[in-house]
Design a protein around this motif. Structure first.
Motif, PDB file in Angstrom:
ATOM      1  N   VAL A 107       0.676  -1.745   0.229  1.00 55.20           N
ATOM      2  CA  VAL A 107       0.274  -0.279  -0.510  1.00 55.20           C
ATOM      3  C   VAL A 107       0.430   1.538   0.268  1.00 55.20           C
ATOM      4  CG1 VAL A 107      -1.660   1.517   1.429  1.00 55.20           C
ATOM      5  CG2 VAL A 107      -2.728  -1.299   1.085  1.00 55.20           C
ATOM      6  N   ALA A 108       2.283   1.534   0.854  1.00 55.78           N
ATOM      7  CA  ALA A 108       2.632   2.640   0.931  1.00 55.78           C
ATOM      8  C   ALA A 108       3.116   2.612  -0.220  1.00 55.78           C
ATOM      9  CB  ALA A 108       3.942   2.432   2.076  1.00 55.78           C
ATOM     10  N   GLN A 109       3.948   1.223  -0.811  1.00 57.01           N
ATOM     11  CA  GLN A 109       4.668   2.209  -2.731  1.00 57.01           C
ATOM     12  C   GLN A 109       3.470   2.529  -3.418  1.00 57.01           C
ATOM     13  OE1 GLN A 109       5.844  -1.976  -3.330  1.00 57.01           O
ATOM     14  NE2 GLN A 109       7.895  -1.589  -2.660  1.00 57.01           N
ATOM     15  N   TYR A 110       2.183   2.107  -4.127  1.00 60.38           N
ATOM     16  CA  TYR A 110       1.050   2.602  -4.255  1.00 60.38           C
ATOM     17  C   TYR A 110       0.848   4.091  -3.733  1.00 60.38           C
ATOM     18  CZ  TYR A 110       0.101  -1.933  -6.907  1.00 60.38           C
ATOM     19  OH  TYR A 110       0.252  -2.970  -8.187  1.00 60.38           O
ATOM     20  N   ALA A 111       1.226   4.392  -2.683  1.00 58.01           N
ATOM     21  CA  ALA A 111       1.164   5.370  -1.789  1.00 58.01           C
ATOM     22  C   ALA A 111       1.870   6.357  -2.700  1.00 58.01           C
ATOM     23  CB  ALA A 111       0.606   5.390  -0.450  1.00 58.01           C
ATOM     24  N   PHE A 112       2.977   5.520  -3.050  1.00 58.09           N
ATOM     25  CA  PHE A 112       4.015   6.941  -3.039  1.00 58.09           C
ATOM     26  C   PHE A 112       3.931   7.149  -4.560  1.00 58.09           C
ATOM     27  CE2 PHE A 112       8.067   8.833  -2.824  1.00 58.09           C
ATOM     28  CZ  PHE A 112       8.677   8.376  -4.965  1.00 58.09           C
ATOM     29  N   LEU A 113       3.672   5.697  -5.589  1.00 56.02           N
ATOM     30  CA  LEU A 113       3.713   6.292  -7.126  1.00 56.02           C
ATOM     31  C   LEU A 113       2.956   7.158  -6.963  1.00 56.02           C
ATOM     32  CD1 LEU A 113       3.799   2.908  -7.457  1.00 56.02           C
ATOM     33  CD2 LEU A 113       5.684   4.572  -8.335  1.00 56.02           C
ATOM     34  N   ALA A 114       1.456   6.523  -6.768  1.00 53.23           N
ATOM     35  CA  ALA A 114      -0.269   8.025  -6.970  1.00 53.23           C
ATOM     36  C   ALA A 114       0.322   9.170  -6.395  1.00 53.23           C
ATOM     37  CB  ALA A 114      -1.078   7.554  -5.891  1.00 53.23           C
ATOM     38  N   ALA A 115       1.506   9.679  -5.744  1.00 49.62           N
ATOM     39  CA  ALA A 115       1.779  10.818  -5.221  1.00 49.62           C
ATOM     40  C   ALA A 115       2.421  11.660  -5.880  1.00 49.62           C
ATOM     41  CB  ALA A 115       2.527  10.963  -3.472  1.00 49.62           C
ATOM     42  N   ALA A 116       3.546  10.247  -6.427  1.00 52.02           N
ATOM     43  CA  ALA A 116       4.964  10.986  -7.735  1.00 52.02           C
ATOM     44  C   ALA A 116       3.631  11.408  -8.767  1.00 52.02           C
ATOM     45  CB  ALA A 116       5.698  10.155  -7.609  1.00 52.02           C
ATOM     46  N   ALA A 117       3.177  11.030  -9.338  1.00 55.49           N
ATOM     47  CA  ALA A 117       2.352  11.304 -10.115  1.00 55.49           C
ATOM     48  C   ALA A 117       2.008  12.655 -10.787  1.00 55.49           C
ATOM     49  CB  ALA A 117       1.041   9.866 -11.305  1.00 55.49           C
ATOM     50  N   ALA A 118       1.525  12.734  -9.208  1.00 59.00           N
ATOM     51  CA  ALA A 118       0.545  13.778  -9.010  1.00 59.00           C
ATOM     52  C   ALA A 118       1.911  14.760  -8.900  1.00 59.00           C
ATOM     53  CB  ALA A 118       0.081  13.923  -7.893  1.00 59.00           C
ATOM     54  N   GLY A 119       2.967  14.496  -8.559  1.00 54.75           N
ATOM     55  CA  GLY A 119       3.891  15.894  -8.281  1.00 54.75           C
ATOM     56  C   GLY A 119       5.044  16.202  -9.892  1.00 54.75           C
ATOM     57  N   PRO A 120       5.836  16.735  -9.723  1.00 57.88           N
ATOM     58  CA  PRO A 120       6.937  17.372 -10.769  1.00 57.88           C
ATOM     59  C   PRO A 120       7.392  15.864 -11.142  1.00 57.88           C
ATOM     60  CG  PRO A 120       7.893  18.271  -8.286  1.00 57.88           C
ATOM     61  CD  PRO A 120       6.413  17.548  -7.819  1.00 57.88           C
ATOM     62  N   LYS A 121       8.251  16.394 -12.079  1.00 55.39           N
ATOM     63  CA  LYS A 121       9.360  14.660 -12.272  1.00 55.39           C
ATOM     64  C   LYS A 121      10.322  14.877 -11.884  1.00 55.39           C
ATOM     65  CE  LYS A 121      10.355  12.903 -16.586  1.00 55.39           C
ATOM     66  NZ  LYS A 121       9.750  11.229 -16.744  1.00 55.39           N
ATOM     67  N   VAL A 122      10.648  16.331 -11.891  1.00 52.88           N
ATOM     68  CA  VAL A 122      12.448  16.231 -11.416  1.00 52.88           C
ATOM     69  C   VAL A 122      12.359  17.417 -10.439  1.00 52.88           C
ATOM     70  CG1 VAL A 122      14.297  17.261 -11.740  1.00 52.88           C
ATOM     71  CG2 VAL A 122      13.063  15.804 -13.385  1.00 52.88           C
ATOM     72  N   ILE A 123      12.668  17.214  -8.978  1.00 54.09           N
ATOM     73  CA  ILE A 123      12.979  17.804  -8.151  1.00 54.09           C
ATOM     74  C   ILE A 123      14.707  18.845  -7.678  1.00 54.09           C
ATOM     75  CG2 ILE A 123      13.354  18.667  -5.571  1.00 54.09           C
ATOM     76  CD1 ILE A 123      11.223  16.839  -5.319  1.00 54.09           C
ATOM     77  N   ILE A 124      14.758  19.870  -8.128  1.00 59.06           N
ATOM     78  CA  ILE A 124      16.669  20.542  -8.464  1.00 59.06           C
ATOM     79  C   ILE A 124      16.426  21.109  -6.772  1.00 59.06           C
ATOM     80  CG2 ILE A 124      17.957  22.537  -9.254  1.00 59.06           C
ATOM     81  CD1 ILE A 124      16.557  21.468 -11.965  1.00 59.06           C
ATOM     82  N   VAL A 125      17.760  20.966  -5.975  1.00 59.00           N
ATOM     83  CA  VAL A 125      17.710  20.767  -4.485  1.00 59.00           C
ATOM     84  C   VAL A 125      19.505  22.038  -5.081  1.00 59.00           C
ATOM     85  CG1 VAL A 125      19.149  20.393  -2.446  1.00 59.00           C
ATOM     86  CG2 VAL A 125      17.693  19.621  -4.003  1.00 59.00           C
ATOM     87  N   GLY A 126      18.933  23.395  -4.470  1.00 54.83           N
ATOM     88  CA  GLY A 126      19.427  24.462  -4.817  1.00 54.83           C
ATOM     89  C   GLY A 126      19.693  25.328  -6.335  1.00 54.83           C
ATOM     90  N   ALA A 127      19.183  27.032  -5.914  1.00 59.83           N
ATOM     91  CA  ALA A 127      19.301  27.801  -7.354  1.00 59.83           C
ATOM     92  C   ALA A 127      20.671  28.310  -7.247  1.00 59.83           C
ATOM     93  CB  ALA A 127      17.985  28.198  -6.485  1.00 59.83           C
ATOM     94  N   GLY A 128      21.500  27.845  -7.099  1.00 60.00           N
ATOM     95  CA  GLY A 128      23.284  28.475  -7.580  1.00 60.00           C
ATOM     96  C   GLY A 128      23.079  28.242  -9.102  1.00 60.00           C
ATOM     97  N   MET A 129      24.829  28.958  -9.281  1.00 62.43           N
ATOM     98  CA  MET A 129      24.716  28.574 -10.739  1.00 62.43           C
ATOM     99  C   MET A 129      24.138  27.350 -11.566  1.00 62.43           C
ATOM    100  SD  MET A 129      25.181  29.899 -13.416  1.00 62.43           S
ATOM    101  CE  MET A 129      26.206  31.557 -13.562  1.00 62.43           C
ATOM    102  N   SER A 130      24.803  26.259 -11.263  1.00 62.87           N
ATOM    103  CA  SER A 130      24.769  24.974 -11.529  1.00 62.87           C
ATOM    104  C   SER A 130      23.098  24.131 -11.158  1.00 62.87           C
ATOM    105  CB  SER A 130      25.520  24.208 -10.904  1.00 62.87           C
ATOM    106  OG  SER A 130      25.642  24.018  -9.304  1.00 62.87           O
ATOM    107  N   GLY A 131      22.579  25.306 -10.280  1.00 63.43           N
ATOM    108  CA  GLY A 131      21.164  24.290 -10.232  1.00 63.43           C
ATOM    109  C   GLY A 131      20.131  25.088 -11.333  1.00 63.43           C
ATOM    110  N   ILE A 132      20.503  26.837 -11.347  1.00 59.59           N
ATOM    111  CA  ILE A 132      20.042  26.874 -12.787  1.00 59.59           C
ATOM    112  C   ILE A 132      20.110  26.276 -14.044  1.00 59.59           C
ATOM    113  CG2 ILE A 132      19.625  29.341 -13.612  1.00 59.59           C
ATOM    114  CD1 ILE A 132      18.179  29.501 -10.718  1.00 59.59           C
ATOM    115  N   SER A 133      21.041  26.524 -14.005  1.00 62.92           N
ATOM    116  CA  SER A 133      21.736  25.492 -15.611  1.00 62.92           C
ATOM    117  C   SER A 133      21.265  24.312 -15.710  1.00 62.92           C
ATOM    118  CB  SER A 133      23.468  25.634 -15.578  1.00 62.92           C
ATOM    119  OG  SER A 133      23.927  24.782 -16.425  1.00 62.92           O
TER     120      SER A 133
END
Length: 499
Positions: free
Chosen positions: A17-43
């Motif tokens: 159930v936890a795995q299915y819950a995670f998959l459902a939440a991931a489907a509703a969320g963004p495809k990618v998370i970028i941690v940090g908005a310095g030059m490399s993250g923004i690039s």
């Protein structure tokens, strides 16, 4: 065979159930998370957008973008607390940062070529007065000879890094001992040559990977000081503005995909996706995460990985150094230092290595500001970060009074001391390449762990420590992710150290 107990069945169902819950939440969320908005993250975000991956969020711990590129107001002028120079200009290749700052990018930042050719005329004794110009020239010429010999030697060493040595060991091979029982003048020339560039002394810096430096070999020997009211960070905004929504009037980023003041504390990764937990307890779920936090942060406990990163990843992260480079700005009521052509930079030779050694006056950059800049690094940076600014101001003024005994040196009225090492979101200024590692370790630092990808200047094998290194590493790491997400080419091969 006994049937499974009710508790075991319940546990299995809970996991499913936890795995299915995670998959459902991931489907509703963004495809990618970028941690940090310095030059490399923004690039990295720009490169993902160009590839059609626009469903992402950028989580930035501070209230701004730019990371270690950050301007602030001091004594009525805009100064850079972090990166200040575009390094590597007027060579065979175009530095991508220079192209944006003063080329096709169209920013036309206010920059000044730094001329270090007159230091022999501007090297001051510990107790005051100038050293003889010819004597300093002789030391500098000897330093250049040793550096040239070191570059030749570096080219003969096996690319595995197993024959690598420190820059200091190379100096000893050349019967050159500026770090040993030497005069203050020898030490300050050596400091300017090495510590001022790498923020660490020659005894810890790799010979093989810093002589010659790819930045200057590829892009040219000139460096340009940024002194623009918009700040060096306007280059980062220039990159961000190509894919993030901005306010037409103010230029401020209004894109909801950028989340400021969002401190990431935990990254969990699974075969099916990732979960990123913030300090406020919010959880973001996605298919992939790109971590652009500094090397210093990766070496701290700010961000926890679950499960713990594998040993092949942890070991190279701790093999590299996070150096500290501190630019101290001082405001005076009047000018007492030399001005005119050939006086922009001057050295203070002390029997204590790195004690307020490299000074810069701003006659051209900030006319009439009466501001001086002195740079310290490494242990002196750590010491100064831990003492009150009033003590640092008193020390610096005392040094100046000894350097200029015939001048009326007044008390400074303001001081600015950046604290990159003490800041938990940075833990230092930039990475330095230590002894005995090669591209193999860099590939390991850059290599993804499952759906967790890594970027930053510390992942740039040729240009670590530089702004252009951060920019290019963002592109490189994004391309690795794109190959997996769009082309299903998810296997990342790291060649053995011997290759």
């Amino acid at each position: 065979m006994k049937p499974p107990s009710t508790a075991v069945v319940a546990l299995v169902l809970l996991v499913v159930v936890a795995q299915y819950a995670f998959l459902a939440a991931a489907a509703a969320g963004p495809k990618v998370i970028i941690v940090g908005a310095g030059m490399s993250g923004i690039s990295a975000g720009k490169r993902l957008s160009e590839a059609g991956i626009t469903d992402f969020v950028i989580l930035e711990a501070t209230d701004r973008i730019g990371g270690r590129i950050h301007k602030t107001k001091f004594a009525g002028v805009s100064v850079e607390m972090g990166a200040n120079w575009v390094e590597g200009v007027n060579g065979d290749e175009m530095n991508p940062i220079w192209a944006m700052a003063n080329g096709t990018g169209g920013l036309s930042l206010r920059t000044f070529r730094s001329d270090f050719d007159h230091l022999s005329k501007n090297t001051y004794k510990q107790e005051g007065g100038l050293y003889d110009e010819k004597l300093v020239e002789k030391i500098m010429e000897r330093t250049d000879e040793v550096e040239e010999s070191g570059s030749k030697l570096a080219g003969t060493l096996h690319h595995s890094g197993q024959q690598d040595m420190s820059v200091m060991a190379m100096q000893r091979l050349n019967d050159h001992m500026p770090c040993g029982p030497s005069a203050p003048m020898d030490m300050v020339v050596d400091y300017f040559q090495h510590d001022f560039e790498f923020a660490e002394p020659p005894r810890v810096t790799s010979l093989q990977n810093t002589q010659p430096l790819p930045t200057f070999n590829d892009f040219g020997d000139d460096v340009f000081f940024v002194a623009d009211p918009r700040g060096f960070e306007s280059v980062v905004y220039h990159v961000a503005g190509q894919y993030l929504r901005t306010d037409r009037n103010s230029g401020a980023i209004r894109d909801p995909r950028l989340k400021l003041n969002t401190v990431v504390r935990e990254i969990s990764y699974f075969p099916s996706g990732v979960a990123v937990r913030t300090e406020g307890g919010k959880v973001y779920r996605a298919d992939y995460v790109v971590v652009s936090a500094s090397l210093g942060v990766l070496q701290s406990d700010l961000i926890r990985f679950k499960p713990q990163l594998p040993s092949w990843k942890i070991v190279p992260i701790y093999q590299f150094d996070m150096a500290i480079y501190t630019k101290i700005f001082l405001k005076f009521p009047t000018r007492f230092w030399p001005e005119g052509p050939g006086t922009e930079f001057f050295l203070h030779a002390s029997e204590r290595r790195g004690y307020y050694p490299v000074w810069q006056q701003f006659e051209k950059q900030y006319p009439g500001s009466n501001v001086l800049l002195v740079t310290v690094t490494d242990d002196e940076s750590r010491r100064i970060e831990q003492q009150p600014d009033s003590e640092t101001m008193a020390e610096a003024v005392e040094v100046l009074r000894k350097m200029f005994p015939g001048k009326d040196v007044p008390d400074a009225t303001q001081i600015l001391v950046p604290r990159w090492w003490s800041n938990r979101f940075f833990k230092g200024s930039f990475s330095n390449w230590p002894i005995g590692v090669n591209r193999y370790e860099y590939d390991l630092i850059r290599a993804p762990v499952g759906r967790v990808y890594f970027t930053g200047e510390h992942t740039s094998e040729k240009y670590n420590g530089y702004v252009h290194g951060a920019y290019l590493s963002g592109i490189d790491s994004a391309d690795i992710l794109i190959n997996c997400a769009k082309k299903k080419m998810c296997k990342y091969n790291v060649k053995g150290k011997q290759y």
